[in-house]
Design an enzyme around this catalytic site. Structure first.
Site, PDB file in Angstrom:
ATOM      1  N   HIS A 162     -73.530 112.986  -1.094  1.00  0.00           N
ATOM      2  CA  HIS A 162     -74.023 114.355  -1.358  1.00  0.00           C
ATOM      3  C   HIS A 162     -75.173 114.717  -0.071  1.00  0.00           C
ATOM      4  O   HIS A 162     -76.024 114.045  -0.171  1.00  0.00           O
ATOM      5  CB  HIS A 162     -74.884 114.664  -2.930  1.00  0.00           C
ATOM      6  N   HIS A 164     -77.409 117.519   2.049  1.00  0.00           N
ATOM      7  CA  HIS A 164     -78.111 118.848   1.950  1.00  0.00           C
ATOM      8  C   HIS A 164     -78.375 119.264   3.274  1.00  0.00           C
ATOM      9  O   HIS A 164     -79.314 119.914   3.959  1.00  0.00           O
ATOM     10  CB  HIS A 164     -79.651 118.606   1.234  1.00  0.00           C
ATOM     11  N   GLU A 187     -59.877 119.090  16.758  1.00  0.00           N
ATOM     12  CA  GLU A 187     -59.636 117.505  16.988  1.00  0.00           C
ATOM     13  C   GLU A 187     -60.014 116.779  15.665  1.00  0.00           C
ATOM     14  O   GLU A 187     -59.482 115.892  15.200  1.00  0.00           O
ATOM     15  CB  GLU A 187     -60.068 116.969  18.173  1.00  0.00           C
ATOM     16  N   ASP A 311     -56.671 151.013  23.316  1.00  0.00           N
ATOM     17  CA  ASP A 311     -55.823 152.123  22.594  1.00  0.00           C
ATOM     18  C   ASP A 311     -56.509 151.803  20.979  1.00  0.00           C
ATOM     19  O   ASP A 311     -56.774 150.705  20.709  1.00  0.00           O
ATOM     20  CB  ASP A 311     -54.401 151.937  22.752  1.00  0.00           C
ATOM     21  N   GLU A 313     -55.644 151.465  17.123  1.00  0.00           N
ATOM     22  CA  GLU A 313     -54.123 151.007  16.441  1.00  0.00           C
ATOM     23  C   GLU A 313     -54.092 151.329  15.038  1.00  0.00           C
ATOM     24  O   GLU A 313     -55.367 150.939  14.406  1.00  0.00           O
ATOM     25  CB  GLU A 313     -53.890 149.493  16.917  1.00  0.00           C
TER      26      GLU A 313
HETATM   27 ZN    ZN Z   1     -78.202 118.643  -4.101  1.00  0.00          ZN
END
Ligand code: ZN
Length: 359
Positions: A162, A164, A187, A311, A313
């Site tokens: 996890h 941050h 890539e 131009d 469009e």
């Molecule tokens: Zn968190």
């Protein structure tokens, strides 16, 4: 024979009647078994644990068990340096067999020690609570644990991380009001299991909640909805990412952080990070077309272009609106517009097409 270690977890060791087993004293508290098994208890004479068993395979099990605690701490320090788990935020969990080693809540990840980890089984049962430190509070189980378990149970993950990191947070704002982050033609997408350079990588986004554990149901449903996903972003919060092994989870995390960094940098430059790259061949073809047009309009005299007309469009408004409103607006704001980074970038591309002459 089952050996109960100091983490209150059992290690099953298969031995024959004539085998002799040597265990360091700090690795077990209770041994149960049957048959004529000889067990010799010894103390470790050095800081290095001794692993000598009748069955070579089992010695590897115990060695890995210890390494995984140290591994979590090592990765915590790496991810802290990378900005993924600063300010006690973020967390790490790694599974070995039925054991999940997890960082506790609210601790400084770069200073965590191997004996400070929680150990859970795959069903979320707590197998080991880390001891209270002198003068400290009892470490709290991470709020991330129910979220981690979804990835472990639904994807048979070997590790869930996890993060941050700032750019995990930032990219979710690019897709405000949408539930997916998308990127292609990069890539590093190849670092995500099952994806190639030309694939569009989709990372689902879920909405943040007041408390981390309240994300669990939504995260679980999202993992089920996106069978190819290896990560889920949480808006203005961070990311959960996993892999079949801890090595794969780490690689996925690194590649995704790279892609988020790229997306942020492209966005700063006003470049669409989902658009395919223009190859040198394509550029030359376009350049040639421009040359042909240029020559045709100017009787063979090249490099005489002084103005470019754009131009409009797909206009659905009356032509009077175009004349009376849009043209004056464009005249007034044209200079300001061409000073924007996106416009500057486009202008450079156009200039290249016109033999590097300023338009
Ligand atoms: Zn968190």
């Amino acid at each position: 024979m089952d050996v109960r270690d100091w983490a209150d977890c059992y290690i099953r060791i298969t031995v024959g009647p004539a085998d002799e087993i040597t265990l360091p004293a700090d690795l077990y508290r209770k041994i149960s078994g049957s048959g004529s098994v000889t067990v010799t208890e010894v103390s470790a004479k050095s800081n290095l644990p001794i692993y000598r068993y009748g069955n070579q395979e089992d010695s590897i099990v115990v060695a890995k068990y210890h390494n995984y605690r140290e591994l979590v701490c090592e990765l915590c320090r790496q991810f802290f340096d990378a900005g993924w788990v600063t300010g006690t935020g973020g967390s790490i969990s790694i599974r070995y067999g039925n054991r999940i080693y997890m960082t506790p809540s609210g601790v400084q990840k770069e200073r965590i020690l191997p004996d400070e980890l929680y150990v859970l089984d795959i069903n979320g049962e707590i197998l080991h609570v880390p001891p209270r430190k002198p003068g400290g509070r009892l470490p709290k189980l991470s709020d991330c644990s129910p979220l981690f378990l979804h990835a472990f149970q639904q994807r048979q993950a070997g590790a869930v991380l996890h993060s941050h990191a700032v750019n995990c947070n930032l990219v979710t704002t690019f897709f405000d009001g949408k539930s997916e982050f998308k990127i292609s033609h990069q890539e590093m997408i190849k670092g995500i299991a099952g994806y190639g350079y030309f694939d569009e990588l989709v990372v689902p986004i879920i909405e943040n909640t007041a408390h981390e554990h309240e994300l669990a149901d939504c995260l679980g449903a999202t993992i089920a909805k996106y069978p190819r996903a290896v990560a889920v972003l949480v808006r203005r919060h961070g990311m959960y990412v996993w892999g079949k092994t801890w090595e794969e989870a780490k690689r996925h995390g690194e590649c995704l952080h790279y892609l988020f960094d790229i997306a942020v940098e492209y966005k700063k430059l006003g470049i669409d990070f989902n658009s395919p790259a223009m190859t040198a061949t394509e550029t030359n073809i376009k350049k040639r077309k421009v040359e042909v047009l240029n020559n045709g309009h100017n009787n063979g005299h090249q490099n005489t272009v002084k103005h470019v007309v754009f131009d409009i469009e797909g206009t659905t408004t009356p032509i009077t609106f175009v004349h009376d409103v849009l043209f004056p607006y464009a005249s007034k704001n044209c200079k300001k517009f061409w000073n924007l980074p996106l416009a500057q970038h486009r202008l450079r591309l156009i200039s290249k097409l016109w033999r590097n002459k300023p338009c």
